[in-house]
Design an enzyme around this catalytic site. Structure first.
Site, PDB file in Angstrom:
ATOM      1  N   GLU A  50       1.025  -1.257   0.086  1.00 40.13           N
ATOM      2  CA  GLU A  50      -0.090  -0.090  -0.110  1.00 40.13           C
ATOM      3  C   GLU A  50       0.658   1.288  -0.031  1.00 40.13           C
ATOM      4  O   GLU A  50       1.845   1.217   0.749  1.00 40.13           O
ATOM      5  CB  GLU A  50      -0.782   0.079   1.279  1.00 40.13           C
ATOM      6  CG  GLU A  50      -2.043  -0.924   1.254  1.00 40.13           C
ATOM      7  CD  GLU A  50      -2.819  -0.817   2.464  1.00 40.13           C
ATOM      8  OE1 GLU A  50      -3.576  -1.682   2.727  1.00 40.13           O
ATOM      9  OE2 GLU A  50      -2.753   0.301   3.205  1.00 40.13           O
ATOM     10  N   ASP A  61      -6.102   9.356  10.122  1.00 44.60           N
ATOM     11  CA  ASP A  61      -4.774   8.835  10.305  1.00 44.60           C
ATOM     12  C   ASP A  61      -4.174   9.394  11.595  1.00 44.60           C
ATOM     13  O   ASP A  61      -4.397  10.559  12.021  1.00 44.60           O
ATOM     14  CB  ASP A  61      -3.661   9.165   9.211  1.00 44.60           C
ATOM     15  CG  ASP A  61      -3.773   8.226   8.069  1.00 44.60           C
ATOM     16  OD1 ASP A  61      -3.555   7.327   8.290  1.00 44.60           O
ATOM     17  OD2 ASP A  61      -4.089   8.880   6.993  1.00 44.60           O
ATOM     18  N   TYR A 176     -10.694  -4.833   3.323  1.00 43.69           N
ATOM     19  CA  TYR A 176      -9.995  -3.969   4.537  1.00 43.69           C
ATOM     20  C   TYR A 176     -10.668  -3.995   5.800  1.00 43.69           C
ATOM     21  O   TYR A 176     -11.654  -3.078   5.738  1.00 43.69           O
ATOM     22  CB  TYR A 176      -9.204  -2.851   3.753  1.00 43.69           C
ATOM     23  CG  TYR A 176      -8.234  -2.426   4.899  1.00 43.69           C
ATOM     24  CD1 TYR A 176      -8.192  -2.199   6.058  1.00 43.69           C
ATOM     25  CD2 TYR A 176      -6.982  -1.737   4.231  1.00 43.69           C
ATOM     26  CE1 TYR A 176      -7.197  -1.768   7.046  1.00 43.69           C
ATOM     27  CE2 TYR A 176      -5.877  -1.347   5.058  1.00 43.69           C
ATOM     28  CZ  TYR A 176      -6.178  -1.112   6.125  1.00 43.69           C
ATOM     29  OH  TYR A 176      -4.956  -0.721   7.062  1.00 43.69           O
TER      30      TYR A 176
END
Lengths: 271, 412
Positions: A50, A61, A176
């Site tokens: 990734e 994040d 995911y």
């Protein structure tokens, strides 16, 4: 259509082991160093890569990846340069699946159709775009699928069974699973909870399930690997880059080896 | 672009105003956003919800705020008849409390037990901390580290009100980073936490919900004007950061086609460089903080910091409904520079005995540009959305008044 991602998961299944997915930020700490790391990742055990696309406002994040994005931006990284990086990588590696991960705005500004064409030509296999839930599928997901690119969706602990079919509908490549409610690189995922969640997902889809967010140690990689089809590590690898910068933020000699050695200690636990 | 029959029906079921708005959030938040939309849909139709809102708006906030004829200012400018909608007289000194009151009632209705908010200048943080104290809910306010330093009095106010202030150092340490950090908190604490967004932006349903709470401004103004002058105003002027005070005033008038509506952005040092916060006049459409809207950004889609003398306007985006109103041409968007806002600030003090916040000083700056050329029977309403107590230090600095030395002299 079979993509590199499909082929890789089929091969992993044949080998009877879970895959290791490694994340780095494109352009961190600079273009050349990140190309060198990228080129070394397959040999360090990355089954799938990734590659982060830097953005000024990475709202999903944690600190490690926020700082990585800031380093990349300070080094002049842009989306076109990220595509260039992929192109360079593909000159030496035509097999390892590569997924671009990031936020929608830089892609939107590049232009969706132009971006998909350029990404495809550069050798990108899939996209993870954090701020595009199924409700916004018309934006990029459906055009990406039409362009033969996997659009990998995040499923989370808050994605209930009513919602799962919508989340899975246009997902391809793999799913995911975000193992925690939270941002990248913070709390640790609990193996039991992850196992239960993977089981729940498996009832709804035949796609492989990769698990990420909150996996930081070799032991956790092994634990998650035992209950999922792949384990994703990002922040922990990115922190190795941070740890190998001098006081001016420049790469110390040995940074690339340090990052790749660390990646190897993680990936070995799945082999 | 075709003209819609009504400008007041948006957003659609996907949260879109034309191409603007939407729900660009991480999957973790999506179920919450849908919950919120459902609950808001129910609350909006529940008379008991509005009864409680209206009762508190009256007794706690002090609504309705007066519609005031600014006679001396009108004489000074020599043209249009200027009215101020005086939301600066609200409890906590700005329009922000209208929205906070509405959202905390919704949070309680949803059984949420913890409140988070972002703040730039601190006005929304103070308003949020205030309603949290009122209802006894714990409150965490994210504020850019740069702003924490610049806005010390508001930081202290929030502390007094029992809020926990978290200085945000990530990114550039200002309002947009505070919003990122609040979103990160929300993603992490999805079960118990309600995020009170401070302006008519963010993922659907926030832009519509905040607008609906702030529309009390325009509804009152309309009724007050009809009572006072027996007719609608000819024009409305309001400043725009995220745009909630402006939308609150504008929305009830959008279908009154003869009412000219003007939004005033922060022009900072001017639009030639990057030192401004005029997203509509100097930006282009993009996706940030859950919605598509006009943004200040570079050619790579990276977000650029806004600049304004007013900390409440230096956000690089704007509410999505404004983006749509711009593109369909219903509202005119202009800008006023720092220096013009400072002039207007002083003019308002001098002629009306009102110290306005720097944010509405931008609106006033535009009023001073257009009012003199308008006929005396032209009626204009300007939203005086906040008072200027919080800004006196900034203004003193720009006017070269050394407040510290004066304070030093008096204490010796």
């Amino acid at each position: 259509m079979t993509t590199r991602i499909d082929t890789k998961f089929a091969a992993l299944k044949a080998e009877g082991r879970p895959g290791f997915v490694s994340y780095i930020m494109s352009g961190d700490p600079n273009y050349d160093t990140s190309l060198e790391i990228l080129r070394g990742l397959p040999d360090a055990g990355a089954d799938i890569i990734e590659l982060g696309m830097c953005f000024t406002d990475p709202m999903a994040d944690g600190v490690a990846i926020q700082l990585a994005a800031q380093r990349a931006l300070a080094g002049g990284q842009t989306l076109p340069k990220t595509l260039e990086l992929v192109q360079e990588f593909r000159k030496q590696d035509s097999e390892t699946p590569l997924i671009l991960m990031g936020y929608y705005n830089p892609i939107y500004i590049y232009g969706v159709d132009a971006f998909l064409a350029a990404a495809k030509a550069a050798g990108v296999d899939g996209l993870i775009v954090v701020d595009l839930p199924p409700e916004e599928d018309d934006e990029l997901c459906i055009p990406a699928n039409k362009a033969g690119m996997n659009f990998i969706r995040l499923a989370t602990p808050t994605t209930d069974e009513v919602r799962l079919p919508a989340v899975l509908q246009n997902t391809s490549g793999f799913v995911y699973y975000v193992s925690i409610t939270g941002i990248t690189g913070t709390a640790a995922a609990q193996q039991d909870a992850v196992a239960a969640a993977v089981g729940r997902l498996k009832a709804f889809t035949d796609l492989p399930i990769a698990v990420g967010f909150g996996i930081t140690t070799p032991d956790q990689v092994a634990e998650i690997g035992s209950v999922a089809d792949a384990a994703v590590v990002g922040s922990a690898i990115v922190r190795q880059i941070e740890a190998n910068l001098d006081e001016h933020g420049k790469a110390k000699p040995g940074l690339v080896d340090a990052v790749l050695d660390y990646t190897r200690t993680l990936s070995q636990r799945l082999r | 672009m075709s003209t819609p029959n009504s400008y007041m029906t948006g957003p659609d079921e996907r949260g879109l105003f034309g191409i603007f708005g939407g729900r660009f959030v991480a999957e973790t938040l999506m179920p919450l956003i849908l919950d919120l939309e459902r609950e808001w849909g129910e609350a909006k139709l529940d008379l008991a919800f509005w009864e409680e809102f209206n009762m508190l708006a009256k007794d706690y906030v002090g609504r309705p705020s007066p519609l005031y004829f600014a006679e001396r200012l009108t004489e000074e400018l020599g043209g249009a008849k200027i009215y101020f909608k005086r939301d600066e007289l609200n409890h906590t000194g700005a329009h922000k409390i209208n929205n906070c009151l509405g959202q905390i009632l919704l949070a309680r209705r949803m059984g949420k037990t913890r409140i988070i908010a972002e703040t730039g200048a601190g006005q929304h943080g103070v308003a949020t901390a205030t309603v949290c104290a009122l209802f006894g809910l714990p409150c965490t306010v994210y504020m850019g580290a740069t702003d924490v330093e610049r806005q010390a009095p508001n930081v202290f106010r929030m502390r007094l009100l029992g809020a926990e202030i978290k200085p945000v150092t990530s990114g550039s340490g200002t309002l947009k980073d505070a919003m990122n950090e609040a979103l990160r908190d929300w993603v992490t604490n999805v079960e118990d936490t309600f995020y009170i967004i401070g302006t008519a932006a963010g993922p659907h349903p926030y832009p519509a919900m905040v607008r609906d709470f702030q529309s009390v401004i325009g509804k009152e103004a309309k009724a007050q004007m009809l009572e006072r002058e027996g007719r609608l105003p000819d024009s409305l002027v309001a400043c725009i950061g995220g745009g909630s005070n402006a939308l609150g005033l504008f929305h009830p008038f959008l279908d009154d086609k003869d009412v000219r509506i003007i939004g005033v952005e922060a022009g900072g040092h001017g639009l030639e460089g990057e030192e401004h916060a005029a997203s509509l006049t100097g930006g282009k459409p993009g996706v940030l903080h859950g919605n598509r809207t006009y943004l200040l950004q570079d050619a790579d889609g990276q977000i650029i910091e806004g600049h304004s003398i007013s900390a409440g306007l230096d956000y690089p985006g704007i509410g999505p409904e404004h983006s749509w109103l711009r593109d369909v041409g219903r509202v005119e968007y202009v800008y006023a520079k720092d220096t013009e806002a400072l002039e207007a600030f002083q003019l308002c003090c001098r002629t009306e005995g009102i110290i306005p916040a720097l944010e509405p000083s931008h609106a006033l700056a535009h009023v001073t540009k257009i009012a003199p050329d308008l006929p005396k029977d032209h009626i204009m309403i300007m939203n005086l959305c906040g008072r200027g107590d919080k800004d006196i230090f900034t203004v003193a600095k720009h006017l070269g008044f050394d407040m510290a030395s004066v304070m030093g002299e008096t204490t010796q």
